[in-house]
Design an enzyme around this catalytic site. Structure first.
Site, PDB file in Angstrom:
ATOM      1  N   HIS A 225     -15.230  28.724  40.916  1.00  0.00           N
ATOM      2  CA  HIS A 225     -15.847  29.591  39.905  1.00  0.00           C
ATOM      3  C   HIS A 225     -15.051  29.473  38.607  1.00  0.00           C
ATOM      4  O   HIS A 225     -13.845  29.733  38.581  1.00  0.00           O
ATOM      5  CB  HIS A 225     -15.846  31.037  40.419  1.00  0.00           C
ATOM      6  CG  HIS A 225     -16.373  32.043  39.454  1.00  0.00           C
ATOM      7  ND1 HIS A 225     -17.219  31.711  38.417  1.00  0.00           N
ATOM      8  CD2 HIS A 225     -16.181  33.382  39.368  1.00  0.00           C
ATOM      9  CE1 HIS A 225     -17.513  32.804  37.742  1.00  0.00           C
ATOM     10  NE2 HIS A 225     -16.902  33.824  38.288  1.00  0.00           N
TER      11      HIS A 225
ATOM     12  N   ASN B 299     -15.990  17.801  35.448  1.00  0.00           N
ATOM     13  CA  ASN B 299     -16.767  16.614  35.792  1.00  0.00           C
ATOM     14  C   ASN B 299     -15.991  15.356  35.416  1.00  0.00           C
ATOM     15  O   ASN B 299     -14.964  15.442  34.731  1.00  0.00           O
ATOM     16  CB  ASN B 299     -18.097  16.608  35.021  1.00  0.00           C
ATOM     17  CG  ASN B 299     -19.164  17.490  35.671  1.00  0.00           C
ATOM     18  OD1 ASN B 299     -19.061  17.847  36.836  1.00  0.00           O
ATOM     19  ND2 ASN B 299     -20.177  17.833  34.909  1.00  0.00           N
TER      20      ASN B 299
ATOM     21  N   HIS C  66     -24.494  19.643  43.068  1.00  0.00           N
ATOM     22  CA  HIS C  66     -23.196  19.210  43.634  1.00  0.00           C
ATOM     23  C   HIS C  66     -23.143  19.407  45.144  1.00  0.00           C
ATOM     24  O   HIS C  66     -22.096  19.736  45.702  1.00  0.00           O
ATOM     25  CB  HIS C  66     -22.032  19.961  42.978  1.00  0.00           C
ATOM     26  CG  HIS C  66     -21.865  19.686  41.526  1.00  0.00           C
ATOM     27  ND1 HIS C  66     -21.003  18.727  41.038  1.00  0.00           N
ATOM     28  CD2 HIS C  66     -22.456  20.229  40.427  1.00  0.00           C
ATOM     29  CE1 HIS C  66     -21.059  18.713  39.711  1.00  0.00           C
ATOM     30  NE2 HIS C  66     -21.938  19.608  39.315  1.00  0.00           N
TER      31      HIS C  66
HETATM   32 FE1  HDE Z   1     -21.869  23.667  37.532  1.00  0.00          FE
HETATM   33  N1  HDE Z   1     -22.666  24.697  39.080  1.00  0.00           N
HETATM   34  N2  HDE Z   1     -23.149  24.559  36.246  1.00  0.00           N
HETATM   35  N3  HDE Z   1     -21.201  22.499  35.982  1.00  0.00           N
HETATM   36  N4  HDE Z   1     -20.626  22.717  38.765  1.00  0.00           N
HETATM   37  C1  HDE Z   1     -22.311  24.590  40.367  1.00  0.00           C
HETATM   38  O1  HDE Z   1     -21.924  26.405  41.814  1.00  0.00           O
HETATM   39  C2  HDE Z   1     -23.869  25.657  36.526  1.00  0.00           C
HETATM   40  C3  HDE Z   1     -21.617  22.563  34.691  1.00  0.00           C
HETATM   41  C4  HDE Z   1     -19.657  21.831  38.428  1.00  0.00           C
HETATM   42  O2  HDE Z   1     -17.352  21.287  44.313  1.00  0.00           O
HETATM   43  C5  HDE Z   1     -22.946  25.627  41.235  1.00  0.00           C
HETATM   44  O3  HDE Z   1     -20.979  26.838  43.816  1.00  0.00           O
HETATM   45  C6  HDE Z   1     -24.545  26.111  35.353  1.00  0.00           C
HETATM   46  C7  HDE Z   1     -20.712  21.844  33.837  1.00  0.00           C
HETATM   47  C8  HDE Z   1     -19.003  21.346  39.611  1.00  0.00           C
HETATM   48  O4  HDE Z   1     -18.167  23.249  44.801  1.00  0.00           O
HETATM   49  C9  HDE Z   1     -23.751  26.479  40.237  1.00  0.00           C
HETATM   50  C10 HDE Z   1     -24.225  25.230  34.365  1.00  0.00           C
HETATM   51  C11 HDE Z   1     -19.748  21.347  34.667  1.00  0.00           C
HETATM   52  C12 HDE Z   1     -19.633  21.994  40.670  1.00  0.00           C
HETATM   53  C13 HDE Z   1     -23.471  25.781  38.931  1.00  0.00           C
HETATM   54  C14 HDE Z   1     -23.336  24.264  34.931  1.00  0.00           C
HETATM   55  C15 HDE Z   1     -20.075  21.769  36.000  1.00  0.00           C
HETATM   56  C16 HDE Z   1     -20.630  22.848  40.111  1.00  0.00           C
HETATM   57  C17 HDE Z   1     -23.695  25.080  42.427  1.00  0.00           C
HETATM   58  C18 HDE Z   1     -24.688  25.217  32.923  1.00  0.00           C
HETATM   59  C19 HDE Z   1     -18.545  20.485  34.297  1.00  0.00           C
HETATM   60  C20 HDE Z   1     -19.335  21.805  42.139  1.00  0.00           C
HETATM   61  C21 HDE Z   1     -22.917  25.496  43.642  1.00  0.00           C
HETATM   62  C22 HDE Z   1     -24.409  26.395  32.213  1.00  0.00           C
HETATM   63  C23 HDE Z   1     -17.642  21.091  33.381  1.00  0.00           C
HETATM   64  C24 HDE Z   1     -18.164  22.622  42.565  1.00  0.00           C
HETATM   65  C25 HDE Z   1     -21.831  26.302  43.152  1.00  0.00           C
HETATM   66  C26 HDE Z   1     -17.871  22.364  44.013  1.00  0.00           C
HETATM   67  C27 HDE Z   1     -21.448  23.686  40.867  1.00  0.00           C
HETATM   68  C28 HDE Z   1     -23.974  26.241  37.774  1.00  0.00           C
HETATM   69  C29 HDE Z   1     -22.826  23.168  34.206  1.00  0.00           C
HETATM   70  C30 HDE Z   1     -19.267  21.386  37.121  1.00  0.00           C
HETATM   71  C31 HDE Z   1     -25.221  26.641  40.514  1.00  0.00           C
HETATM   72  C32 HDE Z   1     -25.465  27.324  35.272  1.00  0.00           C
HETATM   73  C33 HDE Z   1     -20.802  21.721  32.307  1.00  0.00           C
HETATM   74  C34 HDE Z   1     -17.877  20.329  39.678  1.00  0.00           C
HETATM   75  O5  HDE Z   1     -23.280  27.783  40.184  1.00  0.00           O
END
Ligand code: HDE
Length: 690
Positions: free
Chosen positions: A338, A147, A73
């Site tokens: 978060h 999402n 992202h």
């Molecule tokens: Fe994320 N995801 N994600 N994700 N995600 C990040 O956090 C992660 C997942 C989503 O505009 C990271 O600060 C794991 C689902 C958005 O700043 C990180 C797993 C959904 C954003 C991370 C998921 C999301 C992130 C990268 C699987 C929808 C951007 C930078 C267990 C429900 C937020 C950060 C923004 C960002 C981890 C799966 C949505 C690495 C481990 C499912 C919208 O922490």
């Protein structure tokens, strides 16, 4: 935002906002600078001196300007706004005040993003879009980090690094940028069938939103609402855009990626600047805890939806984005979402994807934002009071007073006090079990909902999905990977598998692996009950010298009144001469734009103008390409000749509107209706060379 509807967060941010009007240039130490263009040297041509503190400070700061981009992202755009709940009817289910207090305007910051591309990648790639909302509630920050698709690729977060490594550019050559069309992603997909449902969404037009303002958002996981008595209710969160759900088409997105890589970001920015504030309805699907096992899928499985026909989406309140950030880095880049930021009344479930996310966000932000004090960065600060015993660390911005930085204490009068009204208490859920690394059998069906999605699509949506699979697999070098994907698709629908196989040189499967269950969920289709409006749509009016100025004005006035944004395009900037000698101002020169940046196009009459346009390859291409992409095309009087030049005049095609010279009113209303329909996919456009 006017002075009287400023939010608490906005007022808080004022403390951090810095203006530069009528100020003098200083160093970081506040010393005024006499010259910032020449370093201090020995003689005019001599070496630069270390004692030039302004030079050193300027270069050093510059050297350290970059922070790591988000690991996923990375590419995003954000805006401020507010959330307002409609009524108090959710009070039976949740204690969260922002969800139950009518009249309470909760400030928010929302960030939209793509997932795979790096910070400088194009907006219109085929990808999931992030839809993250930080609510600055009176009880602390609540982040809904969702999402634009309601399911996810994997069921257990421990697979996330594998999935992300597979979709990101390949490690040996860092190719391709912001694209899923490559071997490693599809290799992972073919071997991990739980990705199938999400891949159907990713191959659909949902992955190509026309605008952030025109896409849905989903919390994805099943969360839990908890009411004042401590009773829990399962909940899925939904965002529905007021302007309807609309997508681009694939050929268009690829061209936009070159013509305007900031397409979605610019659209959001411009809409807010012009007062067309984007709006979404928050909805919830509520499931009583006793119905936890009432479905043929597991509520804890993030690769599943709850079909809306089974559990309706109940409208809750509205989100409005009404202010652009002052500074991209300070706000959009430094915001830290978060999933673990919850307020009393909202709690988690045991969804193993959700559980992994609870760890990941805080962890990644520690390195991205450089230490544990990032919640003090202005955009991250809650409007609720923050008092605790956290101390020190890089970039501590507060000056904690007093002797006691521990609990319990008597030296600080026992403060900050623990508990009391409004304190967060975790939902008490009884959990028994052996420690075990195993996926629940209830997570075992990877295909039924992929089939449900496929069955729910309109004919044109199915065509786009097949074309997307063919494009993506066509870029996959290894044949066994293509074959593996086709095998999986044959579990979804036999016809789909055959159509994909035929396009990518794979032997089509002989028969269905399983019969299609035949069920659909109409709400999944973008064709279902579409919102049709020209509000905020960008409409091009093509003109050259000799254009009928009254028609230009008439069309513009009529469409602008309905909320559309009209731009006059001509071969050169400035103005063109109307047929009667009038000056018709030109909004943009054709060489700086392209049809892919507009939703619809009108060719007004005026014989000399239409003749000139018909001889201008750029103008002809503009119209042909708009036709190819299913956009509304209108021609008044002689304007129809340009349609002939573009080979789209006859036979009559859907969304192509022609009008007689004198019938401005009839023409504009028919054209507005055609433009409001967004796209006209039922066209014979394959023959168009654009
Ligand atoms: Fe994320 N995801 N994600 N994700 N995600 C990040 O956090 C992660 C997942 C989503 O505009 C990271 O600060 C794991 C689902 C958005 O700043 C990180 C797993 C959904 C954003 C991370 C998921 C999301 C992130 C990268 C699987 C929808 C951007 C930078 C267990 C429900 C937020 C950060 C923004 C960002 C981890 C799966 C949505 C690495 C481990 C499912 C919208 O922490």
């Amino acid at each position: 935002m006017t002075a009287d509807n400023r939010t608490d967060k906005d007022r808080q941010l004022d403390e951090a906002r810095v203006g530069f009007q009528d100020t003098a240039l200083t160093t970081d130490q506040g010393i005024r600078v006499d010259d910032t263009d020449n370093s201090l040297k020995v003689g005019e041509r001599g070496p630069t001196l270390m004692e030039d503190f302004h030079f050193r400070e300027k270069i050093t700061h510059f050297d350290h300007e970059r922070i790591p981009e988000r690991v996923v992202h990375a590419r995003g755009a954000g805006a401020h706004g507010y959330f307002e709940v409609h009524d108090d009817s959710l009070a039976a289910f949740t204690a969260a005040r922002f969800l139950t207090t009518p009249g309470l305007r909760t400030p928010v910051f929302t960030r939209f993003s793509t997932v795979a591309g790096s910070r400088g990648s194009a907006d219109t790639v085929r990808d999931v879009r992030g839809f993250a909302v930080k609510f600055y509630t009176p009880e602390g920050n609540f982040d809904l980090v969702g999402n634009n698709m309601p399911v996810f690729f994997i069921q257990d977060g421990i697979k996330f690094p594998d999935f992300v490594h597979a979709v990101k550019p390949e490690p040996h050559n860092e190719i391709p940028q912001a694209s899923s069309a490559h071997d490693t992603l599809w290799d992972f997909v073919q071997l991990q069938p739980e990705t199938t449902h999400m891949m159907m969404w990713l191959m659909s037009d949902r992955a190509l939103p026309r605008s952030y303002r025109m896409m849905q958002g989903f919390g994805v996981h099943t969360f839990r609402l908890v009411n004042a008595e401590g009773r829990g209710t399962f909940v899925k969160f939904h965002w529905r855009p007021k302007l309807g759900i609309h997508s681009l088409v694939w050929d268009e997105t690829q061209k936009i990626a070159g013509k305007d890589p900031d397409f979605n970001r610019r659209d959001l920015w411009e809409a807010i600047e012009s007062g067309d504030f984007p709006e979404w309805e928050l909805g919830v699907q509520l499931v009583p805890e006793e119905d936890e096992h009432a479905f043929d899928f597991d509520l804890l499985d993030a690769t599943k939806i709850i079909p809306e026909e089974q559990v309706p989406v109940r409208p809750v309140g509205r989100l409005v984005l009404d202010r652009n950030p002052d500074n991209f880095f300070a706000e959009t880049e430094q915001i830290a979402f978060h999933l673990g930021n919850v307020v009393p009344g909202i709690d988690f479930t045991n969804d193993p994807l959700l559980q992994a996310r609870l760890f990941s966000y805080l962890d990644t932000q520690l390195i991205r934002l450089g230490g544990p004090n990032f919640p003090q960065i202005p955009i991250n600060r809650p409007v609720a009071e923050v008092r605790n015993h956290h101390r020190d660390g890089y970039h501590q911005m507060t000056i904690p007073q007093g002797q006691a930085s521990y609990h319990p204490n008597s030296l600080g009068g026992g403060c900050p006090a623990v508990g009391g009204e409004g304190a967060y208490t975790h939902y008490q859920e009884r959990v028994d079990g052996n420690k075990i690394r195993k996926r629940s059998e209830s997570f075992g069906d990877h295909y039924s909902q992929a089939t449900l999605f496929w069955n729910s699509m309109a004919g044109w949506e199915k065509e786009h999905i097949v074309a997307a699979f063919r494009f993506e697999l066509g870029k996959v070098v290894h044949l066994h990977i293509r074959e593996g994907v086709v095998r999986n698709l044959n579990q979804v629908d036999h016809d789909l598998a055959v159509m994909v196989a035929e396009g990518v040189g794979v032997e089509p499967p002989a028969g269905a692996a399983v019969p299609n269950h035949g069920h659909g969920s109409p709400a999944l289709s973008q064709d279902h009950d579409p919102v049709q409006t020209v509000a905020t749509r960008k409409i091009a009016i093509l003109a050259a010298d000799g254009v009928d100025a009254a028609q230009v004005e008439g069309v513009r006035t009529a469409l602008t009144t309905e909320g559309a944004v009209c731009e006059v395009l001509a071969a050169r900037d400035g103005a063109v001469r109307g047929a009667g000698g009038e000056q018709v101002p030109v909004t943009r020169a054709l060489n700086t734009v392209a049809s892919v940046l507009y939703d619809a196009v009108v060719v007004p009459g005026g014989e000399a103008s239409v003749r000139a346009l018909s001889e201008d390859g750029d103008a002809v291409h503009f119209v042909s390409e708009a036709f190819k992409h299913g956009k509304a095309i209108g021609a008044l009087g002689a304007g129809a000749e340009l349609l002939e030049a573009a080979r789209i005049g006859s036979p009559p095609e859907p969304g192509v509107v022609t009008g007689a010279e004198g019938d401005l009113e009839g023409f504009t209303s028919a054209f507005a209706a055609a433009a409001a329909a967004h796209r006209h996919p039922a066209r014979d456009s394959k023959r168009i060379p654009a």
